[in-house]
Motif scaffolding. Structure first.
Motif, PDB file in Angstrom:
ATOM      1  N   ASP A 198      -2.756   9.394   6.819  1.00 19.02           N
ATOM      2  CA  ASP A 198      -1.653   9.532   6.120  1.00 19.02           C
ATOM      3  C   ASP A 198      -2.228   9.473   4.783  1.00 19.02           C
ATOM      4  OD1 ASP A 198      -0.066   9.317   8.439  1.00 19.02           O
ATOM      5  OD2 ASP A 198      -0.172   7.238   8.589  1.00 19.02           O
ATOM      6  N   GLU A 199      -1.433   9.914   3.803  1.00 22.42           N
ATOM      7  CA  GLU A 199      -1.379  10.086   2.568  1.00 22.42           C
ATOM      8  C   GLU A 199      -1.300   8.585   2.044  1.00 22.42           C
ATOM      9  OE1 GLU A 199       0.149  11.827  -1.458  1.00 22.42           O
ATOM     10  OE2 GLU A 199       0.286  13.167   0.411  1.00 22.42           O
ATOM     11  N   VAL A 200      -2.139   8.113   0.988  1.00 22.13           N
ATOM     12  CA  VAL A 200      -1.774   6.528   0.776  1.00 22.13           C
ATOM     13  C   VAL A 200      -2.092   6.702  -1.150  1.00 22.13           C
ATOM     14  CG1 VAL A 200      -4.134   6.009   0.965  1.00 22.13           C
ATOM     15  CG2 VAL A 200      -2.464   4.169   0.743  1.00 22.13           C
ATOM     16  N   SER A 201      -1.457   5.769  -1.636  1.00 25.41           N
ATOM     17  CA  SER A 201      -1.449   5.805  -3.270  1.00 25.41           C
ATOM     18  C   SER A 201      -2.729   5.277  -3.546  1.00 25.41           C
ATOM     19  CB  SER A 201      -0.306   5.192  -4.041  1.00 25.41           C
ATOM     20  OG  SER A 201      -0.674   3.708  -3.738  1.00 25.41           O
ATOM     21  N   TRP A 202      -3.229   5.684  -5.044  1.00 24.65           N
ATOM     22  CA  TRP A 202      -4.550   5.309  -5.308  1.00 24.65           C
ATOM     23  C   TRP A 202      -4.625   3.748  -5.382  1.00 24.65           C
ATOM     24  CZ3 TRP A 202      -9.192   6.837  -5.606  1.00 24.65           C
ATOM     25  CH2 TRP A 202     -10.290   6.217  -6.480  1.00 24.65           C
ATOM     26  N   GLU A 203      -3.359   2.944  -5.875  1.00 22.55           N
ATOM     27  CA  GLU A 203      -3.525   1.540  -5.985  1.00 22.55           C
ATOM     28  C   GLU A 203      -3.331   0.977  -4.674  1.00 22.55           C
ATOM     29  OE1 GLU A 203      -1.240   3.786  -7.327  1.00 22.55           O
ATOM     30  OE2 GLU A 203      -2.060   3.580  -9.419  1.00 22.55           O
ATOM     31  N   GLN A 204      -2.634   1.697  -3.530  1.00 26.31           N
ATOM     32  CA  GLN A 204      -2.911   1.122  -2.272  1.00 26.31           C
ATOM     33  C   GLN A 204      -3.885   1.040  -1.301  1.00 26.31           C
ATOM     34  OE1 GLN A 204      -0.342  -1.052  -0.871  1.00 26.31           O
ATOM     35  NE2 GLN A 204       0.357  -1.163  -3.015  1.00 26.31           N
ATOM     36  N   LEU A 205      -4.953   2.161  -1.939  1.00 28.67           N
ATOM     37  CA  LEU A 205      -6.068   2.285  -1.032  1.00 28.67           C
ATOM     38  C   LEU A 205      -6.801   1.189  -0.598  1.00 28.67           C
ATOM     39  CD1 LEU A 205      -7.941   4.673   0.307  1.00 28.67           C
ATOM     40  CD2 LEU A 205      -9.069   4.494  -1.927  1.00 28.67           C
ATOM     41  N   PRO A 206      -7.069   0.246  -1.325  1.00 26.45           N
ATOM     42  CA  PRO A 206      -7.913  -0.969  -0.704  1.00 26.45           C
ATOM     43  C   PRO A 206      -6.881  -1.703   0.313  1.00 26.45           C
ATOM     44  CG  PRO A 206      -7.877  -0.861  -3.168  1.00 26.45           C
ATOM     45  CD  PRO A 206      -7.103   0.363  -2.702  1.00 26.45           C
ATOM     46  N   VAL A 207      -5.818  -1.635  -0.059  1.00 28.40           N
ATOM     47  CA  VAL A 207      -4.838  -2.496   0.697  1.00 28.40           C
ATOM     48  C   VAL A 207      -4.887  -1.987   2.046  1.00 28.40           C
ATOM     49  CG1 VAL A 207      -2.383  -3.422   1.091  1.00 28.40           C
ATOM     50  CG2 VAL A 207      -3.493  -3.268  -1.100  1.00 28.40           C
ATOM     51  N   ARG A 208      -4.454  -0.779   2.186  1.00 34.02           N
ATOM     52  CA  ARG A 208      -4.434   0.059   3.346  1.00 34.02           C
ATOM     53  C   ARG A 208      -5.603  -0.061   3.958  1.00 34.02           C
ATOM     54  NH1 ARG A 208      -1.092   4.259   5.239  1.00 34.02           N
ATOM     55  NH2 ARG A 208      -1.649   4.446   7.557  1.00 34.02           N
ATOM     56  N   VAL A 209      -6.874   0.138   3.564  1.00 33.57           N
ATOM     57  CA  VAL A 209      -7.805   0.333   4.284  1.00 33.57           C
ATOM     58  C   VAL A 209      -8.330  -1.248   4.872  1.00 33.57           C
ATOM     59  CG1 VAL A 209     -10.544   0.300   4.065  1.00 33.57           C
ATOM     60  CG2 VAL A 209      -9.379   2.098   2.987  1.00 33.57           C
ATOM     61  N   GLY A 210      -7.951  -2.385   4.149  1.00 32.27           N
ATOM     62  CA  GLY A 210      -8.055  -3.645   4.538  1.00 32.27           C
ATOM     63  C   GLY A 210      -6.978  -3.979   5.709  1.00 32.27           C
ATOM     64  N   GLU A 211      -5.950  -3.298   5.703  1.00 31.32           N
ATOM     65  CA  GLU A 211      -5.064  -3.416   6.927  1.00 31.32           C
ATOM     66  C   GLU A 211      -5.636  -2.675   8.118  1.00 31.32           C
ATOM     67  OE1 GLU A 211      -1.391  -1.960   5.440  1.00 31.32           O
ATOM     68  OE2 GLU A 211      -0.852  -3.489   4.334  1.00 31.32           O
ATOM     69  N   THR A 241     -13.293  -2.942  -5.127  1.00 31.72           N
ATOM     70  CA  THR A 241     -12.622  -4.021  -4.542  1.00 31.72           C
ATOM     71  C   THR A 241     -12.910  -4.873  -3.179  1.00 31.72           C
ATOM     72  OG1 THR A 241     -11.597  -2.079  -3.093  1.00 31.72           O
ATOM     73  CG2 THR A 241     -10.404  -2.446  -5.169  1.00 31.72           C
ATOM     74  N   GLY A 242     -14.452  -4.929  -3.237  1.00 34.42           N
ATOM     75  CA  GLY A 242     -15.160  -5.701  -2.489  1.00 34.42           C
ATOM     76  C   GLY A 242     -15.632  -5.155  -1.024  1.00 34.42           C
ATOM     77  N   PHE A 243     -15.395  -4.044  -0.695  1.00 31.23           N
ATOM     78  CA  PHE A 243     -15.854  -3.355   0.257  1.00 31.23           C
ATOM     79  C   PHE A 243     -17.232  -3.009  -0.056  1.00 31.23           C
ATOM     80  CE2 PHE A 243     -11.302  -2.527   0.785  1.00 31.23           C
ATOM     81  CZ  PHE A 243     -10.968  -3.253   2.029  1.00 31.23           C
ATOM     82  N   THR A 244     -18.186  -3.539   0.960  1.00 28.95           N
ATOM     83  CA  THR A 244     -19.592  -3.388   0.661  1.00 28.95           C
ATOM     84  C   THR A 244     -20.309  -2.495   1.601  1.00 28.95           C
ATOM     85  OG1 THR A 244     -20.189  -5.419   1.560  1.00 28.95           O
ATOM     86  CG2 THR A 244     -19.844  -5.759  -0.668  1.00 28.95           C
ATOM     87  N   LYS A 245     -19.765  -2.288   2.515  1.00 29.15           N
ATOM     88  CA  LYS A 245     -20.392  -1.843   3.820  1.00 29.15           C
ATOM     89  C   LYS A 245     -19.898  -0.247   4.011  1.00 29.15           C
ATOM     90  CE  LYS A 245     -22.170  -5.646   5.928  1.00 29.15           C
ATOM     91  NZ  LYS A 245     -21.989  -6.615   6.949  1.00 29.15           N
TER      92      LYS A 245
END
Length: 65
Positions: A1-14, A48-52
């Motif tokens: 699914d397409e996700v905005s640049w701003e929402q990328l870390p939020v979506r990955v976190g979810e 945004t804190g993802f290290t792995k």
């Protein structure tokens, strides 16, 4: 699914669920995608804190092109 640049870390976190920033994240990139675009995504997640972060490239279609 397409996700905005701003929402990328939020979506990955979810998608990753609990303790998302401590989990391994696999980024699949089409072999035809410009390296700069893939690097920007990885840099955004890292900032945004993802290290792995792990990169998976699909070269099957690119090789046949």
């Amino acid at each position: 699914d397409e996700v905005s640049w701003e929402q990328l870390p939020v979506r990955v976190g979810e998608e990753a669920g609990e303790n998302a920033r401590e989990k391994q994240i696999f980024i699949r990139a089409d072999g035809r995608a410009p390296y700069q675009a893939v690097a920007r995504v990885m840099a955004r997640l890292s900032a945004t804190g993802f290290t792995k972060l792990n990169l998976i490239t699909d070269t099957a279609e690119a090789a046949g092109a």
